[in-house]
Design an enzyme around this catalytic site. Structure first.
Site, PDB file in Angstrom:
ATOM      1  N   LYS A 187       0.975  -1.144  -0.083  1.00 32.74           N
ATOM      2  CA  LYS A 187      -0.003  -0.025  -0.056  1.00 32.74           C
ATOM      3  C   LYS A 187       0.897   1.077   0.105  1.00 32.74           C
ATOM      4  CE  LYS A 187      -1.660   2.615   2.758  1.00 32.74           C
ATOM      5  NZ  LYS A 187      -1.725   4.005   2.015  1.00 32.74           N
ATOM      6  N   THR A 189       6.493   8.739  13.267  1.00 36.06           N
ATOM      7  CA  THR A 189       6.514   7.759  14.344  1.00 36.06           C
ATOM      8  C   THR A 189       4.978   7.716  14.935  1.00 36.06           C
ATOM      9  OG1 THR A 189       8.976   8.589  14.932  1.00 36.06           O
ATOM     10  CG2 THR A 189       7.497   7.818  16.840  1.00 36.06           C
ATOM     11  N   GLY A 246       3.704   4.701  13.067  1.00 33.54           N
ATOM     12  CA  GLY A 246       4.305   3.517  13.261  1.00 33.54           C
ATOM     13  C   GLY A 246       3.743   3.113  14.815  1.00 33.54           C
ATOM     14  N   GLY A 263       7.208   5.357   7.896  1.00 30.77           N
ATOM     15  CA  GLY A 263       6.345   6.527   7.968  1.00 30.77           C
ATOM     16  C   GLY A 263       6.539   7.316   9.259  1.00 30.77           C
ATOM     17  N   GLU A 307      10.119  16.803  14.690  1.00 27.91           N
ATOM     18  CA  GLU A 307      10.737  16.763  13.240  1.00 27.91           C
ATOM     19  C   GLU A 307       9.828  17.575  12.306  1.00 27.91           C
ATOM     20  OE1 GLU A 307       9.089  13.084  11.223  1.00 27.91           O
ATOM     21  OE2 GLU A 307      11.149  12.984  10.401  1.00 27.91           O
ATOM     22  N   CYS A 343      13.752  11.342   5.983  1.00 30.16           N
ATOM     23  CA  CYS A 343      13.875  10.953   7.506  1.00 30.16           C
ATOM     24  C   CYS A 343      15.430  11.101   8.062  1.00 30.16           C
ATOM     25  CB  CYS A 343      13.569   9.356   7.331  1.00 30.16           C
ATOM     26  SG  CYS A 343      14.640   8.437   6.467  1.00 30.16           S
ATOM     27  N   GLU A 393      10.097   1.638  10.127  1.00 27.08           N
ATOM     28  CA  GLU A 393      11.166   2.898   9.853  1.00 27.08           C
ATOM     29  C   GLU A 393      10.409   4.040  10.098  1.00 27.08           C
ATOM     30  OE1 GLU A 393      14.213   2.380   9.200  1.00 27.08           O
ATOM     31  OE2 GLU A 393      14.334   0.126   8.541  1.00 27.08           O
TER      32      GLU A 393
HETATM   33  P1  NAD Z   1       2.629   8.901   7.095  1.00 28.50           P
HETATM   34  O1  NAD Z   1       2.933   8.229   8.605  1.00 28.50           O
HETATM   35  O2  NAD Z   1       1.750   9.788   7.233  1.00 28.50           O
HETATM   36  O3  NAD Z   1       2.156   7.669   6.178  1.00 28.50           O
HETATM   37  C1  NAD Z   1       3.078   6.440   5.758  1.00 28.50           C
HETATM   38  C2  NAD Z   1       2.078   5.308   5.353  1.00 28.50           C
HETATM   39  O4  NAD Z   1       1.227   4.985   6.430  1.00 28.50           O
HETATM   40  C3  NAD Z   1       1.203   5.856   4.148  1.00 28.50           C
HETATM   41  O5  NAD Z   1       1.033   4.779   3.226  1.00 28.50           O
HETATM   42  C4  NAD Z   1       0.043   6.049   4.958  1.00 28.50           C
HETATM   43  O6  NAD Z   1      -1.245   5.901   4.107  1.00 28.50           O
HETATM   44  C5  NAD Z   1       0.091   4.902   6.018  1.00 28.50           C
HETATM   45  N1  NAD Z   1      -0.818   4.695   7.090  1.00 28.50           N
HETATM   46  C6  NAD Z   1      -1.362   6.135   7.701  1.00 28.50           C
HETATM   47  N2  NAD Z   1      -2.004   5.491   8.807  1.00 28.50           N
HETATM   48  C7  NAD Z   1      -2.154   4.425   8.809  1.00 28.50           C
HETATM   49  C8  NAD Z   1      -2.803   3.400   9.692  1.00 28.50           C
HETATM   50  N3  NAD Z   1      -3.419   3.615  10.638  1.00 28.50           N
HETATM   51  N4  NAD Z   1      -2.612   2.137   9.385  1.00 28.50           N
HETATM   52  C9  NAD Z   1      -1.934   1.775   8.263  1.00 28.50           C
HETATM   53  N5  NAD Z   1      -1.100   2.490   7.366  1.00 28.50           N
HETATM   54  C10 NAD Z   1      -1.320   3.797   7.823  1.00 28.50           C
HETATM   55  O7  NAD Z   1       4.145   9.324   6.817  1.00 28.50           O
HETATM   56  P2  NAD Z   1       4.641  10.167   5.429  1.00 28.50           P
HETATM   57  O8  NAD Z   1       3.980  11.400   5.642  1.00 28.50           O
HETATM   58  O9  NAD Z   1       3.806   9.302   4.320  1.00 28.50           O
HETATM   59  O10 NAD Z   1       6.051  10.127   5.521  1.00 28.50           O
HETATM   60  C11 NAD Z   1       6.921  10.978   6.307  1.00 28.50           C
HETATM   61  C12 NAD Z   1       7.322  10.511   7.635  1.00 28.50           C
HETATM   62  O11 NAD Z   1       8.117   9.112   7.219  1.00 28.50           O
HETATM   63  C13 NAD Z   1       8.247  11.312   8.262  1.00 28.50           C
HETATM   64  O12 NAD Z   1       7.998  11.003   9.568  1.00 28.50           O
HETATM   65  C14 NAD Z   1       9.528  10.536   8.040  1.00 28.50           C
HETATM   66  O13 NAD Z   1      10.725  10.919   8.869  1.00 28.50           O
HETATM   67  C15 NAD Z   1       9.236   9.163   7.956  1.00 28.50           C
HETATM   68  N6  NAD Z   1      10.265   8.551   7.110  1.00 28.50           N
HETATM   69  C16 NAD Z   1      11.051   7.510   7.541  1.00 28.50           C
HETATM   70  C17 NAD Z   1      12.060   6.865   7.045  1.00 28.50           C
HETATM   71  C18 NAD Z   1      12.773   5.873   7.628  1.00 28.50           C
HETATM   72  O14 NAD Z   1      13.494   5.250   7.022  1.00 28.50           O
HETATM   73  N7  NAD Z   1      12.997   5.748   8.923  1.00 28.50           N
HETATM   74  C19 NAD Z   1      12.109   6.913   5.632  1.00 28.50           C
HETATM   75  C20 NAD Z   1      11.325   8.083   4.854  1.00 28.50           C
HETATM   76  C21 NAD Z   1      10.392   8.575   5.894  1.00 28.50           C
END
Ligand code: NAD
Length: 479
Positions: A172, A227, A230, A225, A375, A281, A247
């Protein structure tokens, strides 16, 4: 404008409900594509097809899996411009960032293809009367959830290694960048992947994502995504006793000691804080500088920030493209305005046009400011002065996050002291905090996540370890 379907069981299908949503270009604000709005019914369909493909896919020879994944590397390399256009149109990638991401993804696919042939067990020479060994088996059906900021490579870590290890995958992508996710489905279709081995579904994380996590046929969850996301995902997965790779976010320090080459440190900080508008990230989120050089460093970083070409990401020279959406522009500006109101000095940036936020440098920052603690996910470099490397370490570790860090100094003794003491998953000496390679352990500690991705670390995470013994002669039992 094109309407995209989902990729389930090797076929392109509409959402069961017939609902769609708009995928918006962050620079122009125009609708770039229309995408299926999947829900629990589509989750059920994707999981059913992935589950049905488990046996046929896990019983393929590793060579077959390796060939499909390596072919995907070749097709991606040949389709660079097609992928780059989507990365820019829906994700706001500048041309340079898109090309960088595609090159990294080709490397990742080649590495994962080769790693498909390196799924190893061990033998234990403990008892001469038995053969004792470990076998590695696929987890089953892996759920991959990815973010929008590096949507191609971060999705591919999960998809390519999921397939390499003989798992089937339900993937997804983020709703900000769904088309790049669907193009990953198309890429593997062009490589004649077994139907059902990879399924790409689009829709809101809160509905579709939750239904996928809750499905009993899902054996493992890997998410990149925020924290906060996550934590929700990990709690849901825990209810079904499913393991996760997480991650998550970061607030990465770049420590610059007084003996550093200041111009080099400025370039490292600028790349680290402003690459992809700070939406990484691993972005440098806190610049920790030793007192004697802080003023000169901050002034030079501000000069550099002001010189970076900003605007249309389709112009090859552009370095600062748009932020992903309006909310993010307001959020970033809120952090900057709050810091200034609390006494920080705005040395560069702090303004925006449309969704393009100028590269921003804040000095005189204090540790209690939100811009220092949280962040931001925007092009903002807060600079804080410290007395020495001991204070630098204490300041750097004062955060909930623990993803990556950079240290700039020619003094190896101090560099080792900091590399050992930093509470993060990755440290780069004489470099910014942004770096990744296909086969290294990528990931963070504390609230930046759990588990590692890449190379043998992905092979371990995505396979189940089984201990097997074969008794060579009859054993004498005590009763
Ligand atoms: P996000 O958490 O908004 O979304 C990430 C994914 O999770 C999306 O596909 C979203 O649709 C899904 N999602 C959201 N709520 C969910 C739920 N309740 N159940 C299942 N899936 C759900 O993150 P974003 O805005 O897309 O990305 C930015 C964030 O990601 C930043 O915090 C960044 O630091 C982090 N990030 C971390 C890494 C790493 O490797 N540590 C890499 C890139 C980005």
């Amino acid at each position: 404008m094109k309407t995209y379907q989902m990729f389930i069981g090797g076929e392109w299908v509409d959402a069961v409900s017939g609902a769609t949503f708009d995928d918006v270009n962050p620079y122009t604000g125009e609708v770039f594509a229309r995408v299926q709005k999947g829900d629990d019914k589509d989750a059920d369909r994707a999981m059913a097809d992935a589950y049905a493909a488990r046996k046929p896919w896990s019983s393929t020879r590793s060579l077959e899996r390796s060939l499909v994944i390596s072919k995907a590397a070749q097709v991606l390399e040949e389709s660079r411009m097609e992928f780059a256009e989507v990365l820019t149109a829906e994700g706001g990638s500048t041309f340079g960032k898109a090309m960088f991401e595609i090159s990294q993804t080709v490397d990742l696919l080649l590495t994962a293809g080769a790693d498909a042939k390196r799924i190893l067990g061990e033998t234990f020479h403990t008892d001469p009367r038995k053969l004792s060994m470990t076998l590695r088996r696929p987890k089953g059906t892996v759920l991959a959830i990815s973010p929008w900021n590096f949507p191609l490579i971060l999705s591919m870590y999960k998809v390519a290694y999921g397939l390499a290890t003989g798992n089937t995958v339900v993937f997804k992508p983020s709703s900000e960048t769904p088309v790049i996710g669907l193009k990953i489905g198309e890429l593997f279709e062009r490589c004649e992947l077994l139907p059902g081995a990879l399924n790409v579904v689009t829709g809101p994380g809160s509905v579709l994502g939750n239904a996928l996590i809750d499905d009993d046929r899902c054996s493992y969850v890997t998410i990149t995504g925020e924290t906060s996301t996550g934590r929700i995902v990990a709690q849901r997965a825990a209810a079904g006793l499913k393991e996760c790779t997480l991650e998550l976010g970061g607030k990465n320090p770049l420590i610059i000691l007084a003996d550093a080459d200041i111009d080099y440190a400025v370039n490292a900080a600028s790349f680290g804080a402003f690459m992809h508008q700070g939406q990484i990230c691993m972005s440098v989120g806190r610049v920790v500088v030793e007192e004697p050089i802080v003023e000169e460093f901050a002034a030079k970083l501000a000069e550099k920030a002001a010189s970076l070409p900003a605007g249309d990401p389709t112009i090859p020279e552009t370095v600062i493209g748009p932020l992903i959406n309006e909310d993010q522009v307001k959020k970033v500006d809120g952090y900057v305005q709050d810091a200034v109101a609390a006494g920080a000095k705005l040395l560069a940036g702090g303004k925006y046009e449309g969704r393009v936020y100028q590269a921003t440098v804040l000095s005189n920052v204090t540790r209690d400011m939100r811009a220092w603690q949280e962040e931001i996910f925007g092009p903002v470099a807060p600079v804080l002065a410290v007395a020495d490397e001991k204070e630098a370490l204490e300041v750097a570790n004062d955060t909930i996050y623990g993803l990556s860090a950079g240290v700039i100094t020619p003094d190896l003794e101090k560099a080792i002291y900091l590399a050992e003491g930093l509470e993060v998953g990755m440290v780069h000496v004489n470099d910014a905090s942004i770096d990744a390679e296909a086969s290294v352990p990528f990931g963070g500690s504390k609230w930046s996540g759990q588990g590692r991705e890449g190379g043998r670390y992905s092979l371990d995470a995505l396979t189940e370890l089984k201990w097997v013994t074969i008794q060579k002669e009859k054993r004498s039992y005590p009763f």
